[in-house]
Enzyme design. Structure first.
Site, PDB file in Angstrom:
ATOM      1  N   THR A   1     -10.439   0.208   3.774  1.00 13.20           N
ATOM      2  CA  THR A   1     -10.485  -0.228   2.382  1.00 13.20           C
ATOM      3  C   THR A   1     -11.194  -1.566   2.284  1.00 13.20           C
ATOM      4  O   THR A   1     -11.725  -2.096   3.266  1.00 13.20           O
ATOM      5  CB  THR A   1      -9.062  -0.280   1.780  1.00 13.20           C
ATOM      6  OG1 THR A   1      -9.154  -0.489   0.371  1.00 13.20           O
ATOM      7  CG2 THR A   1      -8.223  -1.373   2.413  1.00 13.20           C
TER       8      THR A   1
ATOM      9  N   SER B   1       0.839  -1.196   0.000  1.00 10.73           N
ATOM     10  CA  SER B   1       0.000   0.000   0.000  1.00 10.73           C
ATOM     11  C   SER B   1       0.873   1.246   0.000  1.00 10.73           C
ATOM     12  O   SER B   1       1.908   1.299   0.672  1.00 10.73           O
ATOM     13  CB  SER B   1      -0.901   0.001   1.244  1.00 10.73           C
ATOM     14  OG  SER B   1      -1.562   1.242   1.379  1.00 10.73           O
TER      15      SER B   1
ATOM     16  N   GLY C   1     -19.734  -1.337  -8.748  1.00 11.36           N
ATOM     17  CA  GLY C   1     -19.369  -1.612  -7.364  1.00 11.36           C
ATOM     18  C   GLY C   1     -19.223  -0.350  -6.534  1.00 11.36           C
ATOM     19  O   GLY C   1     -19.683   0.736  -6.917  1.00 11.36           O
TER      20      GLY C   1
ATOM     21  N   SER D   1      -0.350   4.043   1.084  1.00 11.71           N
ATOM     22  CA  SER D   1      -0.933   4.929   2.090  1.00 11.71           C
ATOM     23  C   SER D   1       0.061   5.364   3.168  1.00 11.71           C
ATOM     24  O   SER D   1       0.101   6.548   3.529  1.00 11.71           O
ATOM     25  CB  SER D   1      -2.154   4.269   2.732  1.00 11.71           C
ATOM     26  OG  SER D   1      -3.206   4.157   1.795  1.00 11.71           O
TER      27      SER D   1
ATOM     28  N   LYS E   1     -15.662  -1.299   3.882  1.00  8.00           N
ATOM     29  CA  LYS E   1     -16.247   0.044   3.807  1.00  8.00           C
ATOM     30  C   LYS E   1     -17.716   0.072   4.217  1.00  8.00           C
ATOM     31  O   LYS E   1     -18.200   1.104   4.688  1.00  8.00           O
ATOM     32  CB  LYS E   1     -16.069   0.620   2.400  1.00  8.00           C
ATOM     33  CG  LYS E   1     -14.610   0.926   2.051  1.00  8.00           C
ATOM     34  CD  LYS E   1     -14.486   1.635   0.719  1.00  8.00           C
ATOM     35  CE  LYS E   1     -13.036   1.964   0.405  1.00  8.00           C
ATOM     36  NZ  LYS E   1     -12.898   2.744  -0.843  1.00  8.00           N
TER      37      LYS E   1
END
Length: 411
Positions: free
Chosen positions: A52, A13, A119, A15, A56
């Site tokens: 994530t 990731s 989605g 992030s 969610k």
């Protein structure tokens, strides 16, 4: 503050890297199994989280309050633990896509936008587009609005891919033929690995504005950081982080005539940047089990080019590498998107009289001037920039580093 990213399978990731550039707080990855989610949310050691896939929606029952955006979308990607221990849920994906859309010209009320997929990511995109007054059509594989109905939407000006089609490791896949959408002025793909999906490459080939989803990731993280710290962060910070990440993720790919110094310059450049170096010819030799002259003599050039494309299809999926290619890789047009999907291509040019021919079957069988005449236009069509290598190799390295810095300053 103790912050982080909550998910089931996080893999690599970006992030933590992004948040390290946004604020002075710790940011960890929390890979939590579904059966452990409730205990983690109620007693986990965190002050704020990004959320994530696949949680969610799953975190919503544990929130005592939701933002209007999160409630309207039925999706939470940011959690704050308040002073009394309760959880507040928000959705900054909305902010992220809003920024991505705005930096690409936005959309006017009444204009048609196509969203590929139905989605969670698609729902976010649709919310933003409808708030702009756009006429939104979400396409999927089945149903009334399937991809087969694409010709009915030839008036669309914007297309957004909100599916994983084309994402690493399934590079090269695409859902639709953009030639069926003649009025498109912008294509956005929420995927950011590879940097240029086939959909984006198709758009760029038609001179349509195109961008991947990295800026959405950065912008939603910026908004999350503002919620974490209760401090405003200027949008210019997003631009800085986006530029930094894009540069780090891009491969630097060297093409040019046999013997022009691609391997020598590439190794020095990789050392300067602290990146892995990959020599495509060496990888081909590993794949075929012998050196290239031997393979040429046994099987011929056509077989070699097929092996080369096979190797480049894998190397092109890498990120953040310096890659030296063989001199003739440009002779197969299918190699261009393989290299461009994650890379900036530099044509390393050298005076023909300085090019060696030892161990190079094509160079030995074809006069250098003739070979150059055959390939010059191909190098020009493949490359993003030309770098001269007629002096010391380090001079070429410095020229490349200067070009990278200038590109970063203007991105």
């Amino acid at each position: 503050m103790r912050c982080g990213l909550l998910g089931e399978h996080l893999g690599h990731s970006y992030s933590p890297q992004i948040h390290a550039l946004l604020g002075d707080y710790s940011y960890a990855l929390f890979e939590i199994a579904p059966e452990e989610l409730e205990v983690f949310l109620k007693s986990g050691s965190f002050d704020a989280l990004n959320v994530t896939i696949p949680y969610k929606k799953s975190v919503i029952p544990f929130c005592s309050e939701l933002s209007e955006t999160a409630r309207r979308m039925g999706s939470v990607n940011t959690l704050l633990r308040r002073a009394d221990g309760t959880l507040y849920g928000d959705n900054t994906d909305y902010d992220g896509f809003s920024w991505l859309l705005a930096r690409n010209g936005g959309i006017r009320p009444g204009e048609k936008a196509l969203v590929f997929g139905t989605g969670g990511a698609s729902l976010t995109v649709q919310e933003v587009l409808r708030a702009c007054g756009a006429k939104v059509v979400a396409l999927s594989r089945h149903g009334e609005n399937s991809y087969d109905t694409l010709p009915l939407h030839s008036d669309a000006v914007l297309a957004v891919n909100a599916t994983p089609v084309g994402m690493y490791p399934n590079n090269g896949q695409r859902l639709v033929d953009l030639s069926l959408l003649p009025k498109l002025r912008c294509v956005l793909d929420l995927i950011y690995n590879p940097a240029r999906t086939q959909l984006l490459l198709d758009a760029q080939a038609r001179s349509i504005r195109a961008e991947n989803g990295l800026s959405m990731l950065v912008a939603q993280a910026k908004r999350a950081a503002e919620l974490f710290t209760d401090k405003k962060i200027p949008d210019s910070r997003c631009e800085e982080i986006l530029c930094k990440l894009s540069s780090q993720m891009q491969n630097i790919i060297l093409i040019g005539m046999p013997g022009c110094g691609k391997s020598t310059v590439g190794k020095l450049l990789a050392q300067e940047l602290g990146r892995p170096f990959v020599d495509a010819d060496a990888e081909i030799e590993k794949a075929v089990g012998c050196d290239i002259p031997t393979f040429f003599s046994k099987y011929g050039e056509a077989a070699f080019r097929a092996q080369e494309t096979k190797v480049l299809s894998q190397l092109g999926k890498h990120s953040g590498c310096v890659i030296a290619t063989g001199g003739g890789c440009v002779t197969r047009p299918e190699n261009a998107p393989l290299l461009h999907q994650n890379g900036t291509i530099l044509w390393l040019r050298r005076e023909l009289s300085s090019l060696p021919t030892d161990g190079r079957p094509i160079s030995q069988s074809t006069p250098m001037q003739e070979l150059y005449a055959q390939r010059k236009a191909l190098y020009e069509s493949f490359c993003d920039r030309i770098v001269e290598n007629d002096a010391a190799p380090q001079d070429a390295v410095e020229a490349i580093l200067k070009a990278i810095r200038q590109e970063g300053e203007t991105t």
